[in-house]
Write a protein that holds these residues in place. Structure first.
Motif, PDB file in Angstrom:
ATOM      1  N   ALA A  11      36.248  50.979  30.957  1.00 29.20           N
ATOM      2  CA  ALA A  11      37.031  51.875  31.815  1.00 29.20           C
ATOM      3  C   ALA A  11      38.327  51.217  32.278  1.00 29.20           C
ATOM      4  N   PHE A  12      38.374  49.885  32.266  1.00 26.37           N
ATOM      5  CA  PHE A  12      39.554  49.163  32.716  1.00 26.37           C
ATOM      6  C   PHE A  12      40.330  48.549  31.552  1.00 26.37           C
ATOM      7  N   ASP A  13      40.149  49.075  30.352  1.00 26.67           N
ATOM      8  CA  ASP A  13      40.755  48.439  29.176  1.00 26.67           C
ATOM      9  C   ASP A  13      42.240  48.744  28.983  1.00 26.67           C
ATOM     10  N   HIS A  14      42.840  49.464  29.887  1.00 30.46           N
ATOM     11  CA  HIS A  14      44.259  49.778  29.780  1.00 30.46           C
ATOM     12  C   HIS A  14      44.991  49.207  30.984  1.00 30.46           C
ATOM     13  N   ARG A  15      46.184  48.708  30.764  1.00 27.96           N
ATOM     14  CA  ARG A  15      46.936  48.062  31.841  1.00 27.96           C
ATOM     15  C   ARG A  15      47.207  48.998  33.018  1.00 27.96           C
ATOM     16  N   ILE A  16      47.377  50.290  32.743  1.00 24.52           N
ATOM     17  CA  ILE A  16      47.627  51.240  33.832  1.00 24.52           C
ATOM     18  C   ILE A  16      46.384  51.375  34.706  1.00 24.52           C
ATOM     19  N   ARG A  17      45.225  51.428  34.093  1.00 24.45           N
ATOM     20  CA  ARG A  17      43.976  51.510  34.874  1.00 24.45           C
ATOM     21  C   ARG A  17      43.739  50.227  35.666  1.00 24.45           C
ATOM     22  N   LEU A  18      44.058  49.095  35.053  1.00 23.38           N
ATOM     23  CA  LEU A  18      43.967  47.828  35.788  1.00 23.38           C
ATOM     24  C   LEU A  18      44.896  47.860  36.997  1.00 23.38           C
ATOM     25  N   GLY A  19      46.090  48.386  36.798  1.00 22.33           N
ATOM     26  CA  GLY A  19      47.062  48.483  37.885  1.00 22.33           C
ATOM     27  C   GLY A  19      46.594  49.414  38.994  1.00 22.33           C
ATOM     28  N   ILE A  20      46.069  50.565  38.617  1.00 22.85           N
ATOM     29  CA  ILE A  20      45.572  51.528  39.594  1.00 22.85           C
ATOM     30  C   ILE A  20      44.478  50.884  40.446  1.00 22.85           C
ATOM     31  N   GLN A  82      33.140  47.537  43.138  1.00 20.87           N
ATOM     32  CA  GLN A  82      32.150  46.593  42.607  1.00 20.87           C
ATOM     33  C   GLN A  82      32.349  46.366  41.105  1.00 20.87           C
ATOM     34  N   GLU A  83      32.547  47.459  40.369  1.00 20.14           N
ATOM     35  CA  GLU A  83      32.721  47.346  38.922  1.00 20.14           C
ATOM     36  C   GLU A  83      34.021  46.619  38.574  1.00 20.14           C
ATOM     37  N   PHE A  84      35.071  46.866  39.342  1.00 22.94           N
ATOM     38  CA  PHE A  84      36.347  46.193  39.105  1.00 22.94           C
ATOM     39  C   PHE A  84      36.211  44.693  39.377  1.00 22.94           C
ATOM     40  N   LYS A  85      35.499  44.355  40.439  1.00 18.23           N
ATOM     41  CA  LYS A  85      35.279  42.935  40.763  1.00 18.23           C
ATOM     42  C   LYS A  85      34.521  42.247  39.628  1.00 18.23           C
ATOM     43  N   LYS A  86      33.471  42.903  39.127  1.00 20.60           N
ATOM     44  CA  LYS A  86      32.702  42.337  38.003  1.00 20.60           C
ATOM     45  C   LYS A  86      33.591  42.165  36.779  1.00 20.60           C
ATOM     46  N   HIS A  87      34.458  43.145  36.544  1.00 24.21           N
ATOM     47  CA  HIS A  87      35.370  43.100  35.392  1.00 24.21           C
ATOM     48  C   HIS A  87      36.315  41.906  35.511  1.00 24.21           C
ATOM     49  N   ILE A  88      36.917  41.737  36.682  1.00 22.72           N
ATOM     50  CA  ILE A  88      37.854  40.625  36.893  1.00 22.72           C
ATOM     51  C   ILE A  88      37.134  39.283  36.765  1.00 22.72           C
ATOM     52  N   GLU A  89      35.940  39.195  37.319  1.00 25.95           N
ATOM     53  CA  GLU A  89      35.152  37.963  37.193  1.00 25.95           C
ATOM     54  C   GLU A  89      34.820  37.664  35.732  1.00 25.95           C
ATOM     55  N   ALA A  90      34.518  38.692  34.958  1.00 32.37           N
ATOM     56  CA  ALA A  90      34.218  38.507  33.530  1.00 32.37           C
ATOM     57  C   ALA A  90      35.460  38.025  32.777  1.00 32.37           C
ATOM     58  N   LEU A  91      36.623  38.569  33.120  1.00 33.42           N
ATOM     59  CA  LEU A  91      37.870  38.120  32.484  1.00 33.42           C
ATOM     60  C   LEU A  91      38.145  36.653  32.836  1.00 33.42           C
ATOM     61  N   GLU A  92      37.939  36.288  34.101  1.00 32.54           N
ATOM     62  CA  GLU A  92      38.143  34.908  34.516  1.00 32.54           C
ATOM     63  C   GLU A  92      37.211  33.969  33.768  1.00 32.54           C
ATOM     64  N   LYS A  93      35.958  34.388  33.622  1.00 30.69           N
ATOM     65  CA  LYS A  93      34.976  33.572  32.892  1.00 30.69           C
ATOM     66  C   LYS A  93      35.390  33.429  31.426  1.00 30.69           C
ATOM     67  N   LEU A  94      35.867  34.508  30.848  1.00 35.74           N
ATOM     68  CA  LEU A  94      36.312  34.488  29.455  1.00 35.74           C
ATOM     69  C   LEU A  94      37.467  33.500  29.276  1.00 35.74           C
ATOM     70  N   ILE A  95      38.408  33.536  30.211  1.00 31.56           N
ATOM     71  CA  ILE A  95      39.562  32.627  30.139  1.00 31.56           C
ATOM     72  C   ILE A  95      39.123  31.173  30.276  1.00 31.56           C
TER      73      ILE A  95
END
Length: 98
Positions: A11-20, A82-95
């Motif tokens: 659901a957050f795979d687009h930069r606009i959705r990440l921005g929102i 909650q889902e956005f936080k999990k998403h950001i944490e997953a991206l940080e872990k990936l990096i």
């Protein structure tokens, strides 16, 4: 071994959705005009991405009239936050593991 991309949310795979979601996570709400200005997107683009986030219940939309002009406010839901936080944490872990 657990997949490092397990919590990356489509659901957050687009930069606009990440921005929102970034804007709505740190603010109580944002209206359409403010989101459009902050993200530098067209009306149609913003509306379609907001609709996609609303469809999965990550944002809530409130429409009203102020001085006879339509005003649309967007709020991140608790589930969305909650889902956005999990998403950001997953991206940080990936990096960190790359």
């Amino acid at each position: 071994m657990k997949s490092i991309i397990l919590n990356i949310n489509k659901a957050f795979d687009h930069r606009i959705r990440l921005g929102i979601m970034s804007v709505l996570t740190v603010n109580e709400y944002a209206d359409f005009k403010r989101l459009k200005e902050l993200l530098g997107v067209t009306d149609g683009n913003l509306a379609s991405h907001c609709k996609a986030l609303e469809k999965v219940a990550y944002i809530r939309i409130e429409k009203q009239f102020i001085d006879r002009k339509p005003n649309t406010k967007y709020y991140a839901t608790e589930v969305g936050k909650q889902e956005f936080k999990k998403h950001i944490e997953a991206l940080e872990k990936l990096i960190k593991t790359s």
